[in-house]
Write a protein that holds these residues in place. Structure first.
Motif, PDB file in Angstrom:
ATOM      1  N   ASP A 299      12.397  -7.829  11.414  1.00  0.00           N
ATOM      2  CA  ASP A 299      10.721  -6.582  12.242  1.00  0.00           C
ATOM      3  C   ASP A 299       9.382  -7.187  11.746  1.00  0.00           C
ATOM      4  N   LEU A 300       8.541  -6.880  12.584  1.00  0.00           N
ATOM      5  CA  LEU A 300       7.384  -7.584  12.659  1.00  0.00           C
ATOM      6  C   LEU A 300       6.244  -6.806  11.399  1.00  0.00           C
ATOM      7  N   ILE A 301       6.455  -4.772  12.485  1.00  0.00           N
ATOM      8  CA  ILE A 301       6.382  -4.072  11.009  1.00  0.00           C
ATOM      9  C   ILE A 301       6.973  -4.354   9.751  1.00  0.00           C
ATOM     10  N   LEU A 302       7.928  -4.508   9.072  1.00  0.00           N
ATOM     11  CA  LEU A 302       8.955  -4.694   8.592  1.00  0.00           C
ATOM     12  C   LEU A 302       7.955  -5.916   7.252  1.00  0.00           C
ATOM     13  N   ARG A 303       7.706  -6.688   8.210  1.00  0.00           N
ATOM     14  CA  ARG A 303       7.510  -7.777   7.486  1.00  0.00           C
ATOM     15  C   ARG A 303       5.630  -7.371   6.993  1.00  0.00           C
ATOM     16  N   VAL A 304       5.061  -7.233   7.964  1.00  0.00           N
ATOM     17  CA  VAL A 304       3.543  -6.697   7.555  1.00  0.00           C
ATOM     18  C   VAL A 304       3.286  -5.208   6.340  1.00  0.00           C
ATOM     19  N   ILE A 305       3.758  -4.760   6.671  1.00  0.00           N
ATOM     20  CA  ILE A 305       5.086  -4.025   5.322  1.00  0.00           C
ATOM     21  C   ILE A 305       4.451  -4.245   3.987  1.00  0.00           C
ATOM     22  N   ILE A 306       5.729  -5.501   3.901  1.00  0.00           N
ATOM     23  CA  ILE A 306       6.318  -6.235   2.863  1.00  0.00           C
ATOM     24  C   ILE A 306       4.538  -6.935   1.769  1.00  0.00           C
ATOM     25  N   MET A 307       4.044  -7.777   3.021  1.00  0.00           N
ATOM     26  CA  MET A 307       3.132  -8.789   2.610  1.00  0.00           C
ATOM     27  C   MET A 307       2.041  -7.638   2.068  1.00  0.00           C
ATOM     28  N   ILE A 308       1.223  -6.421   3.181  1.00  0.00           N
ATOM     29  CA  ILE A 308       0.502  -4.991   2.665  1.00  0.00           C
ATOM     30  C   ILE A 308       1.137  -4.571   1.304  1.00  0.00           C
ATOM     31  N   THR A 309       2.083  -4.395   0.953  1.00  0.00           N
ATOM     32  CA  THR A 309       2.772  -3.821  -0.453  1.00  0.00           C
ATOM     33  C   THR A 309       2.186  -4.484  -1.125  1.00  0.00           C
ATOM     34  N   MET A 310       2.871  -6.099  -1.058  1.00  0.00           N
ATOM     35  CA  MET A 310       2.667  -6.870  -1.983  1.00  0.00           C
ATOM     36  C   MET A 310       1.042  -7.647  -2.913  1.00  0.00           C
ATOM     37  N   PHE A 311       0.274  -7.809  -1.450  1.00  0.00           N
ATOM     38  CA  PHE A 311      -0.759  -7.747  -1.965  1.00  0.00           C
ATOM     39  C   PHE A 311      -1.588  -6.261  -2.636  1.00  0.00           C
ATOM     40  N   ALA A 312      -1.192  -5.316  -2.056  1.00  0.00           N
ATOM     41  CA  ALA A 312      -1.828  -3.514  -2.505  1.00  0.00           C
ATOM     42  C   ALA A 312      -1.757  -4.093  -4.221  1.00  0.00           C
ATOM     43  N   SER A 313      -0.363  -4.144  -4.548  1.00  0.00           N
ATOM     44  CA  SER A 313       0.957  -3.876  -5.647  1.00  0.00           C
ATOM     45  C   SER A 313      -0.081  -4.569  -7.015  1.00  0.00           C
ATOM     46  N   ALA A 314      -0.309  -5.844  -6.636  1.00  0.00           N
ATOM     47  CA  ALA A 314      -1.227  -6.895  -7.220  1.00  0.00           C
ATOM     48  C   ALA A 314      -2.512  -6.320  -8.013  1.00  0.00           C
ATOM     49  N   TYR A 315      -3.347  -5.528  -7.287  1.00  0.00           N
ATOM     50  CA  TYR A 315      -4.134  -5.025  -7.355  1.00  0.00           C
ATOM     51  C   TYR A 315      -4.259  -3.888  -8.075  1.00  0.00           C
ATOM     52  N   ILE A 316      -3.358  -2.627  -8.266  1.00  0.00           N
ATOM     53  CA  ILE A 316      -2.857  -1.778  -8.638  1.00  0.00           C
ATOM     54  C   ILE A 316      -2.121  -2.384 -10.109  1.00  0.00           C
ATOM     55  N   ALA A 317      -1.813  -3.277 -10.168  1.00  0.00           N
ATOM     56  CA  ALA A 317      -1.323  -3.320 -11.478  1.00  0.00           C
ATOM     57  C   ALA A 317      -1.881  -3.593 -12.294  1.00  0.00           C
ATOM     58  N   GLU A 318      -3.415  -4.868 -11.925  1.00  0.00           N
ATOM     59  CA  GLU A 318      -4.947  -4.895 -12.906  1.00  0.00           C
ATOM     60  C   GLU A 318      -5.375  -3.367 -13.567  1.00  0.00           C
ATOM     61  N   VAL A 319      -5.102  -2.088 -12.249  1.00  0.00           N
ATOM     62  CA  VAL A 319      -6.237  -1.121 -12.858  1.00  0.00           C
ATOM     63  C   VAL A 319      -5.296  -0.395 -13.510  1.00  0.00           C
ATOM     64  N   ILE A 320      -3.957  -0.287 -13.952  1.00  0.00           N
ATOM     65  CA  ILE A 320      -2.485   0.134 -14.505  1.00  0.00           C
ATOM     66  C   ILE A 320      -3.016  -0.313 -15.542  1.00  0.00           C
ATOM     67  N   ARG A 321      -3.231  -1.743 -15.649  1.00  0.00           N
ATOM     68  CA  ARG A 321      -3.326  -2.550 -17.087  1.00  0.00           C
ATOM     69  C   ARG A 321      -4.557  -2.314 -17.952  1.00  0.00           C
ATOM     70  N   GLY A 322      -5.715  -1.872 -17.179  1.00  0.00           N
ATOM     71  CA  GLY A 322      -6.796  -1.529 -17.678  1.00  0.00           C
ATOM     72  C   GLY A 322      -6.330  -0.176 -18.415  1.00  0.00           C
ATOM     73  N   GLY A 323      -5.833   0.532 -17.743  1.00  0.00           N
ATOM     74  CA  GLY A 323      -5.483   1.920 -18.383  1.00  0.00           C
ATOM     75  C   GLY A 323      -5.492   1.822 -19.898  1.00  0.00           C
ATOM     76  N   LEU A 324      -3.902   0.598 -19.395  1.00  0.00           N
ATOM     77  CA  LEU A 324      -2.888   0.684 -20.501  1.00  0.00           C
ATOM     78  C   LEU A 324      -3.588  -0.355 -21.467  1.00  0.00           C
ATOM     79  N   ALA A 325      -4.757  -1.043 -21.489  1.00  0.00           N
ATOM     80  CA  ALA A 325      -5.426  -0.946 -22.745  1.00  0.00           C
ATOM     81  C   ALA A 325      -6.315  -0.587 -23.454  1.00  0.00           C
TER      82      ALA A 325
END
Length: 436
Positions: A299-325
């Motif tokens: 499914d195309l929407i599922l593929r797009v959801i996977i890619m956008i989620t990967m993109f956003a999760s990488a940025y959120i990971a750095e934001v949370i890493r800053g909170g942990l630090a």
């Protein structure tokens, strides 16, 4: 002398109540004080204020008559211009004529509009216990089943598909509980692997049998028939909801003492953050199909959801890493002193404080992600912007209407993003326990 004292005693007065406080001067209270201190506190500020007021007046004097002199009933741009008879005015009739396409897309069945409407109403009930602590706890049941129920409502098809997905997540949760004692990241990624394996096995063998024998179905709507603002809401809601827990797992995995987990998270975060989102969308649309087996439909929407989620999760990971630090080392030592294991320390002490610190960054990523959902129009998905640029402006009836359509799109996105921003500010005030 005695007569003088007697007269003085008769004239003397001792006040028994305090004199009421006099009102402050007009220039030191109310609106006048605010204007004087904020707008005309100095000569440069006064000049800037007057110039700003002139610009605002110039904009409103040209915009307000154009807006209120608009036409709401017409079947084409030509008819709008005939009604205006040369006067300046907006052609709001395009919104009235194309409202279903702007909200639901061009080919979503009109008889099924009640399904996304119901899913949207249920979304508010599902989010209430998560976003507001005073909401009824009974709504958590709706929160748990909403992802599967909304999928069935919007996409349709057999009810056993979301039921199988729910069972797969339950299996993943059991795996997470089994391995989380060693590492949160190991338990999280192990749960994902177990859930995917369950879906592949049960989905290919059990679900078709259940669908053929106990058929509970809605009219199936393919992803290509979805569009409009509904598509933006689907992508924004799903991707933000998925990227936050994945980002937490990536942030914790990057700090893991297990080298394999740590370097997998580091490589993933740095690679995704170094690639533009539009490139990932093209990968989802074109390149990903080359890595799938022949005659495989994904499914195309599922593929797009996977890619956008990967993109956003990488940025959120750095934001949370800053909170942990940002947390002092004593918080980790306090958790060890209390005898808490790793999951308990993260859940009860470390993550609540780190997430509170990271709220502005997470909201910033969420707002940017929701606006970036309009990029799917470059891969021929007719979201709100794609619907405007494609079928509506391509038609001969409305070719030439720009300000009305894009202004409507901007207003919709502003309402959602402004609501997210105001909620985050309210949540920050509620969590300021250190200043109470």
């Amino acid at each position: 002398m005695s007569d003088t004292h007697a007269q003085t005693a008769q004239l003397a007065f001792v006040r028994k109540e305090p004199i009421p406080a006099a009102p402050p001067p007009i220039a030191e209270a109310g609106l006048v004080k605010w204007v004087r201190e904020n707008l005309f506190s100095s000569i440069p500020n006064s000049i800037v204020t007057l110039l700003s007021l002139y610009v605002i007046y110039w904009l409103l004097s040209a915009t307000i008559p154009w807006m209120f002199n608009g036409v709401w009933t017409a079947s084409s741009l030509r008819e709008c211009r005939e009604i205006l008879a040369g006067e300046s005015g907006a052609c709001w009739a395009v919104l009235r004529e194309r409202w279903p396409q702007l909200i639901y897309g061009f080919t979503y069945p009109s008889s099924e509009y009640w399904r996304p409407n119901l899913a949207l109403l249920l979304l508010f009930g599902a989010l209430a216990p998560v976003l507001f602590p005073k909401a009824p706890r009974q709504l958590l049941v709706l929160t748990a089943i909403y992802p599967f129920l909304s999928y069935w409502l919007i996409w349709g098809g057999s009810v056993w598909v979301p039921v199988t997905a729910a069972a797969g997540l339950f299996v993943g949760y059991l795996v997470f509980q089994r391995f989380v004692t060693a590492s949160f990241a190991a338990g999280f990624f192990g749960a994902i692997a177990a859930a995917v394996a369950f879906w592949l096995i049960v989905g290919n063998f059990v679900t078709p049998v259940l669908a053929s024998t106990l058929g509970i179905e809605l009219l199936a709507v393919p992803s290509r028939d979805m569009g409009g603002f509904m598509l933006n809401l689907i992508l924004g809601t799903v991707c933000v909801s998925l990227s936050v827990p994945i980002g937490i797992a990536l942030a914790l995995g990057r700090q893991s003492s297990m080298p394999i987990i740590k370097w997998i998270c580091v490589v993933f975060i740095e690679f995704i953050r170094g690639v533009p989102l539009i490139t990932l969308l093209f990968v989802a649309n074109v390149v990903l199909a080359y890595f799938l087996p022949p005659n495989t439909t994904f499914d195309l929407i599922l593929r797009v959801i996977i890619m956008i989620t990967m993109f956003a999760s990488a940025y959120i990971a750095e934001v949370i890493r800053g909170g942990l630090a940002a947390l002092p080392k004593g918080q980790y030592e306090a958790a060890d002193a209390l005898g808490l294991d790793y999951p308990q320390a993260m859940r009860l002490i470390i993550l609540p404080q780190a997430l509170k610190i990271s709220i502005p960054g997470i909201v910033n990523v969420a707002v940017g992600l929701f606006k970036d959902t309009t990029l799917v129009s470059v891969i021929s998905m007719f979201d709100l912007v794609g619907m405007i640029r494609g079928p509506i402006l391509a038609s001969t009836d409305w070719n030439g209407v720009y300000w009305e359509l894009f202004g409507f799109a901007a207003a919709l996105f502003f309402v959602v993003c402004f609501g997210i921003s105001k909620y985050s500010q309210w949540l920050e005030r509620q969590l300021q326990t250190d200043r109470r």
